[in-house]
Motif scaffolding. Structure first.
Motif, short mmCIF file in Angstrom:
data_model
loop_
_atom_site.label_atom_id
_atom_site.label_comp_id
_atom_site.label_asym_id
_atom_site.label_seq_id
_atom_site.Cartn_x
_atom_site.Cartn_y
_atom_site.Cartn_z
N VAL A 279 80.15 53.71 59.97
CA VAL A 279 79.77 54.53 61.12
C VAL A 279 80.30 55.92 60.85
CG1 VAL A 279 79.96 54.86 63.62
CG2 VAL A 279 79.96 52.54 62.68
N LEU A 280 79.44 56.92 61.04
CA LEU A 280 79.82 58.32 60.87
C LEU A 280 79.37 59.10 62.09
CD1 LEU A 280 78.67 57.30 57.82
CD2 LEU A 280 79.71 59.47 57.28
N PRO A 281 80.02 60.25 62.36
CA PRO A 281 79.59 61.06 63.51
C PRO A 281 78.14 61.51 63.35
CG PRO A 281 81.63 61.92 62.54
CD PRO A 281 81.11 60.86 61.62
N GLY A 282 77.41 61.44 64.44
CA GLY A 282 76.02 61.85 64.44
C GLY A 282 75.89 63.33 64.78
N PRO A 283 74.66 63.82 64.89
CA PRO A 283 74.42 65.22 65.22
C PRO A 283 75.11 65.62 66.53
CG PRO A 283 72.38 64.13 64.61
CD PRO A 283 73.41 63.06 64.73
N LEU B 90 79.12 46.42 69.08
CA LEU B 90 77.75 46.67 68.64
C LEU B 90 76.87 45.59 69.25
CD1 LEU B 90 78.45 47.38 64.86
CD2 LEU B 90 78.11 49.04 66.70
N PRO B 91 75.57 45.75 69.22
CA PRO B 91 74.71 44.70 69.76
C PRO B 91 74.99 43.32 69.16
CG PRO B 91 73.43 46.67 69.41
CD PRO B 91 74.80 46.93 68.81
N CYS B 92 75.42 43.27 67.88
CA CYS B 92 75.69 41.98 67.24
C CYS B 92 77.02 41.39 67.68
CB CYS B 92 75.68 42.14 65.73
SG CYS B 92 77.01 43.18 65.08
N GLY B 93 77.87 42.17 68.34
CA GLY B 93 79.20 41.71 68.77
C GLY B 93 80.26 42.73 68.44
N ASN B 94 81.52 42.33 68.60
CA ASN B 94 82.64 43.22 68.28
C ASN B 94 82.86 43.24 66.78
OD1 ASN B 94 83.11 43.79 70.98
ND2 ASN B 94 84.55 42.11 71.22
N VAL B 95 83.03 44.44 66.24
CA VAL B 95 83.24 44.60 64.80
C VAL B 95 84.49 45.44 64.61
CG1 VAL B 95 82.27 45.44 62.63
CG2 VAL B 95 80.75 44.50 64.38
N ARG B 96 85.38 44.98 63.73
CA ARG B 96 86.61 45.69 63.44
C ARG B 96 86.39 46.66 62.28
NH1 ARG B 96 92.62 43.23 62.92
NH2 ARG B 96 93.59 45.10 62.11
N PHE B 97 86.79 47.90 62.49
CA PHE B 97 86.61 48.96 61.50
C PHE B 97 87.95 49.54 61.09
CE2 PHE B 97 82.49 48.81 63.55
CZ PHE B 97 81.61 49.06 62.53
N THR B 98 87.97 50.16 59.93
CA THR B 98 89.12 50.90 59.42
C THR B 98 88.68 52.34 59.20
OG1 THR B 98 89.91 48.91 58.31
CG2 THR B 98 90.83 51.02 57.56
N ALA C 117 84.75 52.08 58.51
CA ALA C 117 84.21 51.11 57.57
C ALA C 117 84.67 49.71 57.94
CB ALA C 117 84.66 51.43 56.15
N SER C 118 83.74 48.78 57.89
CA SER C 118 84.04 47.36 58.08
C SER C 118 83.62 46.64 56.80
CB SER C 118 83.30 46.80 59.29
OG SER C 118 83.61 45.44 59.46
N SER C 119 84.59 46.15 56.07
CA SER C 119 84.30 45.47 54.81
C SER C 119 83.58 44.16 55.07
CB SER C 119 85.60 45.20 54.05
OG SER C 119 85.32 44.52 52.84
N LEU C 120 82.45 43.98 54.42
CA LEU C 120 81.66 42.76 54.57
C LEU C 120 81.76 41.86 53.35
CD1 LEU C 120 78.47 44.46 56.04
CD2 LEU C 120 80.33 43.34 57.30
N MET C 121 81.93 42.48 52.17
CA MET C 121 82.05 41.72 50.94
C MET C 121 82.78 42.56 49.90
SD MET C 121 79.02 40.04 48.58
CE MET C 121 78.24 39.28 49.97
N SER C 122 83.92 42.06 49.47
CA SER C 122 84.68 42.76 48.45
C SER C 122 85.67 41.77 47.83
CB SER C 122 85.44 43.94 49.06
OG SER C 122 86.18 44.61 48.08
N PRO C 123 85.58 41.54 46.55
CA PRO C 123 84.61 42.09 45.60
C PRO C 123 83.26 41.39 45.74
CG PRO C 123 86.04 40.55 44.47
CD PRO C 123 86.54 40.64 45.89
N LEU C 124 82.28 41.95 45.07
CA LEU C 124 80.94 41.37 45.05
C LEU C 124 80.91 40.20 44.08
CD1 LEU C 124 78.80 44.64 44.88
CD2 LEU C 124 79.56 43.39 46.92
N GLU C 125 80.03 39.25 44.36
CA GLU C 125 79.85 38.11 43.46
C GLU C 125 79.36 38.62 42.10
OE1 GLU C 125 80.50 34.84 44.06
OE2 GLU C 125 81.35 35.48 45.99
N LYS C 126 79.84 38.02 41.04
CA LYS C 126 79.49 38.46 39.68
C LYS C 126 78.01 38.34 39.35
CE LYS C 126 83.68 37.59 37.08
NZ LYS C 126 84.28 36.86 35.97
N HIS C 127 77.39 37.27 39.78
CA HIS C 127 76.05 36.97 39.30
C HIS C 127 74.94 37.30 40.30
CE1 HIS C 127 77.99 35.26 35.87
NE2 HIS C 127 78.71 34.49 36.65
N THR C 128 75.25 38.04 41.34
CA THR C 128 74.23 38.42 42.30
C THR C 128 73.48 39.64 41.78
OG1 THR C 128 75.63 37.60 44.08
CG2 THR C 128 73.79 38.99 44.72
N SER C 129 72.17 39.60 41.85
CA SER C 129 71.37 40.69 41.29
C SER C 129 71.43 41.93 42.17
CB SER C 129 69.90 40.25 41.15
OG SER C 129 69.29 40.18 42.42
#
Length: 158
Positions: free
Chosen positions: A60-64, A81-89, A101-113
Motif C-alpha cells: 500500500v502506498l499513498p495515493g494522489p 481490507l474487503p478481504c479482511g484484516n491484513v497486518r502490514f510493516t 508491506a504484508s509478506s505473502l511468500m518469502s522465500p519463493l518456492e524454487k520450482h515455481t515458474s
C-alpha cells in the motif's frame, strides 16, 4: 505521494535492490522477474502486489493528494481490507518513499515458474479487494440455540 500508478517506480526501485543487494543470496530466484502487479486505487491509496525474485508482498502506498504521517520503518499496523484484516510493516525505499508491506511468500518456492508467480501476484491483488465469501448454508446466528431452531420463511404461515 504518487499521482500516477506506482508500478514503474516500484519495479525500478526493487530492480535496483535486486541487482545490488539480493542477487547473491541463496534464496534469490533469478528466473522470477521484478513485477508490480494489479496496482489500483483503493480508498485513495495505491494497493497491489510486488513480486521479486525473493518475495511476494501486498503493498500500500499513498495515493494522489495523500500525505501519510512519517512512521518508523519496521512499525506494524493492521488495515481492514474487503478481504479482511491484513497486518502490514512500514517500509521505505529510495524513489518510493514509505509504503506498507504484508509478506505473502518469502522465500519463493524454487520450482515455481515465472508465469505462475506473475499470475499468483495479479490474482492476489484482486483478491485483496474482494469481499469474503460466506457459506450460505451456515446459520446467520451460530449460537447453539440457533442451530436447533427450525428456519421459517416469510411466505409460510404457522
Amino acid at each position: 505521494m504518487l499521482t500516477h500508478n506506482p508500478s514503474t517506480v516500484l519495479e525500478k526501485a526493487f530492480q535496483t535492490v535486486a541487482e545490488s543487494q539480493m542477487c547473491q543470496l541463496p534464496f534469490y530466484r533469478a528466473h522470477i522477474p521484478v513485477r508490480a502487479c494489479g496496482f489500483q486505487l483503493f480508498e485513495h491509496q495505491w494497493l497491489g502486489c510486488m513480486l521479486t525474485p525473493w518475495m511476494l508482498s501486498l503493498l500500500v502506498l499513498p495515493g494522489p493528494g495523500q500525505v501519510w504521517t512519517t512512521r518508523t520503518v519496521g512499525e506494524k499496523l493492521a488495515l481492514t481490507l474487503p478481504c479482511g484484516n491484513v497486518r502490514f510493516t512500514v517500509g521505505e525505499m529510495d524513489g518510493c518513499g514509505q509504503y506498507l508491506a504484508s509478506s505473502l511468500m518469502s522465500p519463493l518456492e524454487k520450482h515455481t515458474s515465472a508465469g505462475t508467480m506473475i499470475m499468483l501476484a495479479e490474482q492476489t491483488a484482486k483478491m485483496a479487494l474482494s469481499f469474503p465469501i460466506a457459506d450460505c448454508t451456515q446459520p446467520a446466528d451460530p449460537t447453539r440455540r440457533a442451530l436447533f431452531r427450525i428456519p421459517t420463511r416469510s411466505h409460510e404461515r404457522a
